[in-house]
Scaffold this motif. Structure first.
Motif, mmCIF file in Angstrom:
data_model
loop_
_atom_site.group_PDB
_atom_site.id
_atom_site.type_symbol
_atom_site.label_atom_id
_atom_site.label_comp_id
_atom_site.label_asym_id
_atom_site.label_seq_id
_atom_site.Cartn_x
_atom_site.Cartn_y
_atom_site.Cartn_z
ATOM 1 N N ALA A 269 1.139 3.856 -3.242
ATOM 2 C CA ALA A 269 0.740 5.198 -3.094
ATOM 3 C C ALA A 269 1.879 6.210 -3.256
ATOM 4 C CB ALA A 269 0.352 5.515 -1.491
ATOM 5 N N ASP B 73 0.907 -1.268 0.017
ATOM 6 C CA ASP B 73 -0.055 0.018 -0.082
ATOM 7 C C ASP B 73 1.020 1.406 -0.163
ATOM 8 O OD1 ASP B 73 -2.452 -1.443 -0.076
ATOM 9 O OD2 ASP B 73 -2.651 -1.181 2.167
ATOM 10 N N PRO C 72 -0.848 5.042 4.004
ATOM 11 C CA PRO C 72 -1.167 6.457 3.254
ATOM 12 C C PRO C 72 -2.313 6.942 3.746
ATOM 13 C CG PRO C 72 -0.689 4.571 1.783
ATOM 14 C CD PRO C 72 -0.579 3.938 3.183
#
Length: 176
Positions: free
Chosen positions: A29, A25, A98
């Motif tokens: 991001a 993730d 994020p």
């Protein structure tokens, strides 16, 4: 919400999966944690497993941060593996999810690493970052100073070379 930190948690299969998912993730991001987006769990897993081995078998340490029961932050306090450098450590894989950024979680994670460094009697902490993302100002606000830069050392893609930046926190002089 304040983070709850755990140093050296048991690396259960569940925690390993959570860290891999966080790593994916963060990378996807735009985070600079060893990969270039887009990445999959299959791409991250071998590097993660090597990192887990260095934690489980020593000498590296794992610091995790939770919001409630959710893993939202991770960093590795890495040993230098050289007897002349036992007085300082490298912080690696500094990650905050994020969707929790902008709440001070990254600063809290780094402050906890600093607290642990002082508790361990270390003289300094070092972090390496990818230039071009504005991360220098984040670490500067935390008391780190730039001590070196390798121009165009990181090749993200053809024609996209970035500096590798070395930041240093002197625990002997940094504000406690």
């Amino acid at each position: 919400m304040n983070l709850r930190f755990v140093l050296d948690p048991v690396l259960t299969p569940e925690l390993r999966e959570q860290i891999v998912a966080l790593w994916v993730d963060v990378t996807n991001a735009g985070g600079a944690v060893g990969f270039v987006a887009p990445v999959t769990e299959a791409e991250v897993r071998p590097v993660a497993e090597a990192t887990f081995a260095e934690i489980a078998d020593g000498p590296d340490r794992l610091l995790v941060g939770y919001e409630g029961d959710r893993l939202v932050g991770v960093l590795v306090i890495a040993d230098n593996r050289f007897h002349l450098k036992t007085h300082w450590r490298v912080l690696k894989r500094v990650m905050v999810h994020p969707d929790t950024q902008g709440r001070g979680n990254g600063a809290a994670l780094m402050r906890e690493a600093e607290r642990i460094g002082r508790e361990l009697g270390l003289d300094a902490l070092h972090v390496t970052l990818r230039g071009g993302l504005g991360l220098e100002s984040f670490y500067d606000r935390l008391g780190y100073r730039e001590v070196g830069r390798l121009p165009r050392a990181l090749r993200l893609a053809p024609g996209d070379d970035r500096d590798e930046v070395f930041m240093w926190l002197d625990l002997a002089t940094a504000a406690a």
